[in-house]
Scaffold this motif. Sequence first.
Motif, PDB file in Angstrom:
ATOM      1  N   VAL A  18       0.820  -1.207   0.000  1.00 22.27           N
ATOM      2  CA  VAL A  18       0.000   0.000   0.000  1.00 22.27           C
ATOM      3  C   VAL A  18       0.862   1.269   0.000  1.00 22.27           C
ATOM      4  O   VAL A  18       0.361   2.364  -0.289  1.00 22.27           O
ATOM      5  CB  VAL A  18      -0.952  -0.007   1.224  1.00 22.27           C
ATOM      6  N   ALA A  19       2.149   1.130   0.295  1.00 23.69           N
ATOM      7  CA  ALA A  19       3.021   2.294   0.449  1.00 23.69           C
ATOM      8  C   ALA A  19       3.109   3.177  -0.795  1.00 23.69           C
ATOM      9  O   ALA A  19       3.036   4.410  -0.685  1.00 23.69           O
ATOM     10  CB  ALA A  19       4.416   1.847   0.891  1.00 23.69           C
ATOM     11  N   PRO A  20       3.275   2.629  -2.008  1.00 22.35           N
ATOM     12  CA  PRO A  20       3.405   3.507  -3.178  1.00 22.35           C
ATOM     13  C   PRO A  20       2.209   4.438  -3.381  1.00 22.35           C
ATOM     14  O   PRO A  20       2.382   5.627  -3.686  1.00 22.35           O
ATOM     15  CB  PRO A  20       3.555   2.523  -4.347  1.00 22.35           C
ATOM     16  N   LEU A  21       1.003   3.917  -3.181  1.00 20.19           N
ATOM     17  CA  LEU A  21      -0.165   4.766  -3.368  1.00 20.19           C
ATOM     18  C   LEU A  21      -0.324   5.775  -2.239  1.00 20.19           C
ATOM     19  O   LEU A  21      -0.821   6.882  -2.450  1.00 20.19           O
ATOM     20  CB  LEU A  21      -1.425   3.911  -3.508  1.00 20.19           C
ATOM     21  N   ILE A  22       0.099   5.423  -1.041  1.00 21.22           N
ATOM     22  CA  ILE A  22       0.061   6.395   0.059  1.00 21.22           C
ATOM     23  C   ILE A  22       1.038   7.528  -0.217  1.00 21.22           C
ATOM     24  O   ILE A  22       0.739   8.713   0.007  1.00 21.22           O
ATOM     25  CB  ILE A  22       0.357   5.709   1.398  1.00 21.22           C
ATOM     26  N   PRO A  45      -9.400  11.477  -9.065  1.00 17.75           N
ATOM     27  CA  PRO A  45      -8.651  10.387  -9.720  1.00 17.75           C
ATOM     28  C   PRO A  45      -7.136  10.546  -9.639  1.00 17.75           C
ATOM     29  O   PRO A  45      -6.420   9.715 -10.207  1.00 17.75           O
ATOM     30  CB  PRO A  45      -9.112  10.467 -11.188  1.00 17.75           C
ATOM     31  N   ALA A  46      -6.637  11.564  -8.956  1.00 24.08           N
ATOM     32  CA  ALA A  46      -5.184  11.762  -8.897  1.00 24.08           C
ATOM     33  C   ALA A  46      -4.465  10.569  -8.283  1.00 24.08           C
ATOM     34  O   ALA A  46      -3.282  10.348  -8.563  1.00 24.08           O
ATOM     35  CB  ALA A  46      -4.859  13.034  -8.113  1.00 24.08           C
ATOM     36  N   VAL A  47      -5.132   9.804  -7.432  1.00 23.38           N
ATOM     37  CA  VAL A  47      -4.520   8.616  -6.824  1.00 23.38           C
ATOM     38  C   VAL A  47      -5.330   7.371  -7.152  1.00 23.38           C
ATOM     39  O   VAL A  47      -5.284   6.380  -6.434  1.00 23.38           O
ATOM     40  CB  VAL A  47      -4.387   8.775  -5.298  1.00 23.38           C
ATOM     41  N   ALA A  48      -6.078   7.408  -8.251  1.00 19.62           N
ATOM     42  CA  ALA A  48      -6.939   6.287  -8.618  1.00 19.62           C
ATOM     43  C   ALA A  48      -6.122   5.138  -9.182  1.00 19.62           C
ATOM     44  O   ALA A  48      -4.920   5.249  -9.458  1.00 19.62           O
ATOM     45  CB  ALA A  48      -7.985   6.739  -9.634  1.00 19.62           C
ATOM     46  N   VAL A  49      -6.803   4.024  -9.382  1.00 15.25           N
ATOM     47  CA  VAL A  49      -6.189   2.839  -9.971  1.00 15.25           C
ATOM     48  C   VAL A  49      -5.818   3.108 -11.425  1.00 15.25           C
ATOM     49  O   VAL A  49      -6.540   3.802 -12.144  1.00 15.25           O
ATOM     50  CB  VAL A  49      -7.168   1.647  -9.866  1.00 15.25           C
ATOM     51  N   PHE A  50      -4.682   2.586 -11.864  1.00 10.89           N
ATOM     52  CA  PHE A  50      -4.288   2.674 -13.269  1.00 10.89           C
ATOM     53  C   PHE A  50      -5.382   2.049 -14.142  1.00 10.89           C
ATOM     54  O   PHE A  50      -5.924   1.008 -13.805  1.00 10.89           O
ATOM     55  CB  PHE A  50      -2.965   1.926 -13.483  1.00 10.89           C
ATOM     56  N   PRO A  51      -5.752   2.671 -15.278  1.00  9.35           N
ATOM     57  CA  PRO A  51      -5.167   3.852 -15.928  1.00  9.35           C
ATOM     58  C   PRO A  51      -5.915   5.149 -15.624  1.00  9.35           C
ATOM     59  O   PRO A  51      -5.704   6.144 -16.305  1.00  9.35           O
ATOM     60  CB  PRO A  51      -5.299   3.504 -17.396  1.00  9.35           C
ATOM     61  N   ARG A  82       3.540   7.348 -12.884  1.00  6.88           N
ATOM     62  CA  ARG A  82       2.472   6.355 -12.749  1.00  6.88           C
ATOM     63  C   ARG A  82       2.997   4.945 -12.980  1.00  6.88           C
ATOM     64  O   ARG A  82       2.558   4.001 -12.307  1.00  6.88           O
ATOM     65  CB  ARG A  82       1.339   6.667 -13.724  1.00  6.88           C
ATOM     66  N   SER A  83       3.937   4.795 -13.901  1.00 11.26           N
ATOM     67  CA  SER A  83       4.532   3.472 -14.140  1.00 11.26           C
ATOM     68  C   SER A  83       5.318   3.012 -12.921  1.00 11.26           C
ATOM     69  O   SER A  83       5.241   1.837 -12.519  1.00 11.26           O
ATOM     70  CB  SER A  83       5.446   3.521 -15.365  1.00 11.26           C
ATOM     71  N   LEU A  84       6.071   3.921 -12.329  1.00 10.19           N
ATOM     72  CA  LEU A  84       6.856   3.569 -11.149  1.00 10.19           C
ATOM     73  C   LEU A  84       5.945   3.197  -9.973  1.00 10.19           C
ATOM     74  O   LEU A  84       6.219   2.223  -9.251  1.00 10.19           O
ATOM     75  CB  LEU A  84       7.757   4.741 -10.765  1.00 10.19           C
ATOM     76  N   THR A  85       4.860   3.937  -9.785  1.00 10.08           N
ATOM     77  CA  THR A  85       3.935   3.631  -8.692  1.00 10.08           C
ATOM     78  C   THR A  85       3.296   2.266  -8.879  1.00 10.08           C
ATOM     79  O   THR A  85       3.239   1.451  -7.942  1.00 10.08           O
ATOM     80  CB  THR A  85       2.833   4.708  -8.613  1.00 10.08           C
ATOM     81  N   LEU A  86       2.808   1.994 -10.085  1.00 10.88           N
ATOM     82  CA  LEU A  86       2.143   0.716 -10.330  1.00 10.88           C
ATOM     83  C   LEU A  86       3.123  -0.441 -10.244  1.00 10.88           C
ATOM     84  O   LEU A  86       2.823  -1.495  -9.650  1.00 10.88           O
ATOM     85  CB  LEU A  86       1.464   0.748 -11.705  1.00 10.88           C
ATOM     86  N   ARG A 109       5.407   1.065 -21.179  1.00 11.61           N
ATOM     87  CA  ARG A 109       4.816   0.995 -22.528  1.00 11.61           C
ATOM     88  C   ARG A 109       3.294   0.998 -22.450  1.00 11.61           C
ATOM     89  O   ARG A 109       2.623   1.639 -23.261  1.00 11.61           O
ATOM     90  CB  ARG A 109       5.319  -0.251 -23.252  1.00 11.61           C
ATOM     91  N   LEU A 110       2.748   0.288 -21.470  1.00  9.29           N
ATOM     92  CA  LEU A 110       1.295   0.232 -21.314  1.00  9.29           C
ATOM     93  C   LEU A 110       0.737   1.598 -20.897  1.00  9.29           C
ATOM     94  O   LEU A 110      -0.331   2.015 -21.351  1.00  9.29           O
ATOM     95  CB  LEU A 110       0.927  -0.830 -20.268  1.00  9.29           C
TER      96      LEU A 110
END
Length: 507
Positions: A18-22, A45-51, A82-86, A109-110
């Motif tokens: 949970v740390a990256p999203l916090i 949505p600034a901290v919403a689930v990808f994408p 966003r890639s690093l967080t996910l 890439r995604l």
Amino acid sequence: MRTLTAGIRALRRTPSAVAPLIIEGSVAAALILQGAFPARGVSAPAVAVFPLDVYFDLKEALTHATAWPWFIGAIALSVMIRSLTLTSTLWLAGGTRAGFVPTLVRIGRLAALSVVLLLPAAIFLFVGTGVRYAPFIWVGAILGVVPAFLLVRRITRWGGRTGARAIPRASGLLAYAYLLAGVATAMTLSSRYGLWAPATLLLLSAPLHALFLLGWREHSREGTVPGGNAWAAVITAAVVVLVFGSAGIDRFVRDGGPPAPAVAGSFALLGGINSTSSTGALSALDPRRLGFPRRRTTVLSYRRGGTYGEAATHGSLGAVARVVAAQLGRLHRPIDLVGHSQAALILDRILKMRLQAPDKAVLLAAPPPYPPSVTVPASGQTGPGAVAADIARPLSRVFELFGADGFNIDAAAAPFHLKRVVVGGAPIPRVAVWALGDSVWLENDWRRPGETNIIAITDHVGITNDPRALATARTFFESRRVQQEGTSWRGFAVNVLRYAFEPWRPG
């Protein structure tokens, strides 16, 4: 609930996931406190689930980018963060077969692909909000939800069982979208207490977003399918059937209805943007349904000396107000007016300038008196919204090429360029009948001071043939009381739709 339960199971096994999203939520909350992010529900949505997090960056970059280098740099930074967080979330949760760097490259890439897939949705929502044309927002929602659904399914399958069903199901993603709308609503309502309130709510929502992502992924790992959430699909289907079904009946099925008892005085009709002297939403309205014979009915023109075309409806509304007031001055009193859409803005200016006004007015599908939150600079100039405008202008020409109505964002009458004109008190009796389908572009309270507000379950064009709208107009013109219903269940429905779309609109 099963998704959240699965997410809790995953966190018990790997609580650090949970740390990256916090961390991301903390940064987003700080940006709200600094004024970089809007302190309203549009930032939910600034901290919403990808994408959906990428979509937030995309819509805000379109809103605020002053030039293409600014926009490209912001999107590149978004893809990286966003890639690093996910990747960090998936890595800490375990189950990825590849190493961290290969996974980061793959997700990068995604994320870049998601920008391309979600750009049409962001553009339609930007233009729909700016020109206050609800169909663009509805289309934008469809263009956004389909690729988002496919992308989040692809993410949750990584590390899952081979042959396991794709997770989440449509109802599950809809339930998540409603939860996000709830967070957005709370942020908007709490903003009256200062920046700290929406910032705190955004930060507190970060673990909840993590639970959904990890819960979907846990079901994929276990090969199970989350049940429930049928309510989300039922609610969505009911709203679509209610709004579009009612609008379709008003547009294409409903007949004219009987004439109403005769009312004394002159009757005037004023069309909205893109209308002409013989076409537009009011062109099929039979004045006899409101108690006026055709011989006492005048179709007001946007130009002096006769008929007008669509181009005349794009000019300065202040100048048009003087032209319309001069025509009203030549009619026999009392004068009753029915105006559609932009006509309400013209009447605002007539009253503000104290020109000749009608004695009573019914305004159908009227825009609010305030301009939208998004802006665009003139063609060839830089400023917030410049990139979105560069994309929107050729898109409008494509629409015109295929015979559809364009959207001239550079017109003087375009909501982008309007100033707030609010007339205090009640200079003349006015009734505004709002179309439920227009709720998706409302950003603030839609009511004008001194107006009586009614809601019709229809859309922007169908409202001119809606029985509730016309019955209200008859009652009003017969000098009978019209009951205000801004707080009725219909008024509640307006706010529900307004808040449901708030996370997806630009801010």
